[in-house]
Write a protein that holds these residues in place. Structure first.
Motif, PDB file in Angstrom:
ATOM      1  N   TYR A   1      -0.077  -9.012  10.754  1.00 13.75           N
ATOM      2  CA  TYR A   1      -0.586  -9.932   9.724  1.00 13.75           C
ATOM      3  C   TYR A   1      -1.992 -10.449  10.047  1.00 13.75           C
ATOM      4  O   TYR A   1      -2.768 -10.768   9.153  1.00 13.75           O
ATOM      5  CB  TYR A   1       0.345 -11.143   9.581  1.00 13.75           C
TER       6      TYR A   1
ATOM      7  N   THR B   1      -3.768 -12.582   1.253  1.00 14.17           N
ATOM      8  CA  THR B   1      -2.376 -13.008   1.106  1.00 14.17           C
ATOM      9  C   THR B   1      -1.476 -12.104   1.931  1.00 14.17           C
ATOM     10  O   THR B   1      -1.689 -10.892   1.990  1.00 14.17           O
ATOM     11  CB  THR B   1      -1.965 -12.919  -0.386  1.00 14.17           C
TER      12      THR B   1
ATOM     13  N   GLY C   1       8.557 -12.051   5.377  1.00 10.57           N
ATOM     14  CA  GLY C   1       9.996 -12.014   5.081  1.00 10.57           C
ATOM     15  C   GLY C   1      10.785 -13.012   5.918  1.00 10.57           C
ATOM     16  O   GLY C   1      10.299 -13.570   6.900  1.00 10.57           O
TER      17      GLY C   1
ATOM     18  N   SER D   1       2.746 -11.152   2.772  1.00 11.14           N
ATOM     19  CA  SER D   1       4.152 -11.323   2.378  1.00 11.14           C
ATOM     20  C   SER D   1       4.956 -11.436   3.650  1.00 11.14           C
ATOM     21  O   SER D   1       4.999 -10.497   4.443  1.00 11.14           O
ATOM     22  CB  SER D   1       4.654 -10.104   1.608  1.00 11.14           C
TER      23      SER D   1
ATOM     24  N   GLY E   1      11.734 -15.446   1.683  1.00 13.48           N
ATOM     25  CA  GLY E   1      10.444 -14.984   2.187  1.00 13.48           C
ATOM     26  C   GLY E   1       9.373 -15.722   1.415  1.00 13.48           C
ATOM     27  O   GLY E   1       9.690 -16.489   0.506  1.00 13.48           O
ATOM     28  N   MET E   2       8.113 -15.534   1.778  1.00 12.59           N
ATOM     29  CA  MET E   2       7.037 -16.253   1.075  1.00 12.59           C
ATOM     30  C   MET E   2       5.766 -15.413   1.009  1.00 12.59           C
ATOM     31  O   MET E   2       5.507 -14.594   1.894  1.00 12.59           O
ATOM     32  CB  MET E   2       6.694 -17.557   1.813  1.00 12.59           C
ATOM     33  N   GLU E   3       4.991 -15.652  -0.029  1.00 12.62           N
ATOM     34  CA  GLU E   3       3.624 -15.135  -0.109  1.00 12.62           C
ATOM     35  C   GLU E   3       2.731 -16.240   0.443  1.00 12.62           C
ATOM     36  O   GLU E   3       2.767 -17.369  -0.072  1.00 12.62           O
ATOM     37  CB  GLU E   3       3.224 -14.862  -1.559  1.00 12.62           C
TER      38      GLU E   3
END
Ligand SMILES: C[S@@+](CC[C@H](N)C(=O)[O-])C[C@H]1O[C@@H](n2cnc3c(N)ncnc32)[C@H](O)[C@@H]1O
Ligand SMILES: [Zn+2]
Length: 300
Positions: free
Chosen positions: A75, A249, A253, A251, A284-286
């Motif tokens: 990331y 951005t 999990g 993603s 999960g999130m963005e």
């Protein structure tokens, strides 16, 4: 140039030399008789003596493992690429100090990227308060052939090497005027020490969080979200020499990466247990990544 040209005794500041004839991975000694054993992972503990300073042991082992798991997901890999681009022109060889190197993931990536991009040898030292962090860094560098458990039998003086040292970055056990690059990623910046160890014209590259960094996560964790910019301000003697702001951005999990990300940030301690659970109930999130890479040049 090798590691012994760069490190210094944390008690008296003198040069360190390998002790001859001792069993195991060896030890280092200064002229005043202070000795430091090489650990089985191949680091030398250069934390200043005294209980109080050693209690400042940095991130706990589980936070470091969470950091490593999250970072290994790639990331934040862009940061070390940006750092190598911002390093400027390097030829031949450069010494890189990473101050507050955590688990060593970024230190190793930055050293490899700089070496590949500039076709140069990099001798990288990660200084970190946590012995666990230094040990994790040594293991990663060893896996990549950049470090040896027998510290003084490293891959050789031709190739890039990465070493880690438990140390207090505000009392850096390092020689004056020896580093071309100092890196500070999400860590406090010891400006005086950076100014002392950098060569004239050397660069300090700071990676810091921008106002919207992980904003979606912070909105779940806090009722009121502060949007501070942690842009470092350089004291006299350092000249601002460029900034890259990176925003994208990711993603993330859950279960897995989201919990790891929470554990590697100060929010793990600061947020209430209830709000942490609220976050971890999500699938999960963005998330917005918002960071600044700022370069400062030490005036000659
Ligand atoms: C937020 S972490 C960042 C780690 C790493 N640079 C990264 O980006 O993954 C900050 C690190 O700075 C270290 N640190 C803080 N104060 C320090 C000090 N005085 N001496 C050495 N390390 C310190 C902490 O132990 C921690 O590992
Ligand atoms: Zn000494």
């Amino acid at each position: 140039m090798d590691i012994l040209d760069l490190i210094r005794c944390p008690s008296c500041g003198g040069p360190l030399h390998p002790e001859t004839g001792c069993p195991g991975p060896g030890s280092l000694r200064c002229a005043a008789g202070h000795t430091f054993d090489v650990s089985k992972q191949g680091y030398v503990n250069l934390l200043p003596p005294g209980r109080a300073s050693n209690q400042r042991s940095g991130d706990e082992a589980e936070m470091l493992r969470a950091r490593r798991r999250f970072l290994s997901g790639g990331y934040y890999d862009r940061f070390s690429e940006t750092v190598s681009e911002m390093a400027g022109d390097i030829s031949g060889e450069t010494v890189l100090f990473d101050l507050g190197s955590g688990d060593g993931y970024h230190t190793v990536r930055a050293a490899v990227n700089i070496s590949q991009k500039h076709g140069c040898r990099v001798l990288a030292l990660g200084f970190e308060a946590s012995k666990n962090g230094a040990a994790m860094g040594c293991r990663l560098a060893e896996e990549l052939g950049l470090h040896s458990r027998k510290l003084f039998e490293c891959p050789g003086n031709a190739g890039t090497e990465v070493h880690f040292l438990p140390a207090n970055i505000f009392r850096l056990p390092a020689a004056d005027r020896c580093a071309g690059l100092v890196l500070s990623m999400f860590a406090p910046i010891p400006w005086d020490e950076a100014g002392r160890v950098l060569l004239p014209g050397g660069k300090l590259i700071a990676v810091s969080a921008g106002p919207d960094h992980l904003i979606e996560m912070r909105k779940v964790l806090y009722d009121r979200v502060e949007t501070n910019d942690f842009l470092p301000e350089a004291p006299a003697g350092f000249r601002p020499a460029g900034r890259v702001s990176d925003r994208y951005t990711i993603s993330v999990g859950n279960p897995g990466a989201l919990g790891d990300l929470l554990k590697m940030t100060p929010h793990y301690y600061r947020a209430t247990a209830e709000n942490r659970e609220r976050l971890l109930r999500k699938d999960g999130m963005e998330l917005t990544v918002d960071v600044n890479c700022t370069v400062f040049e030490l005036e000659g």
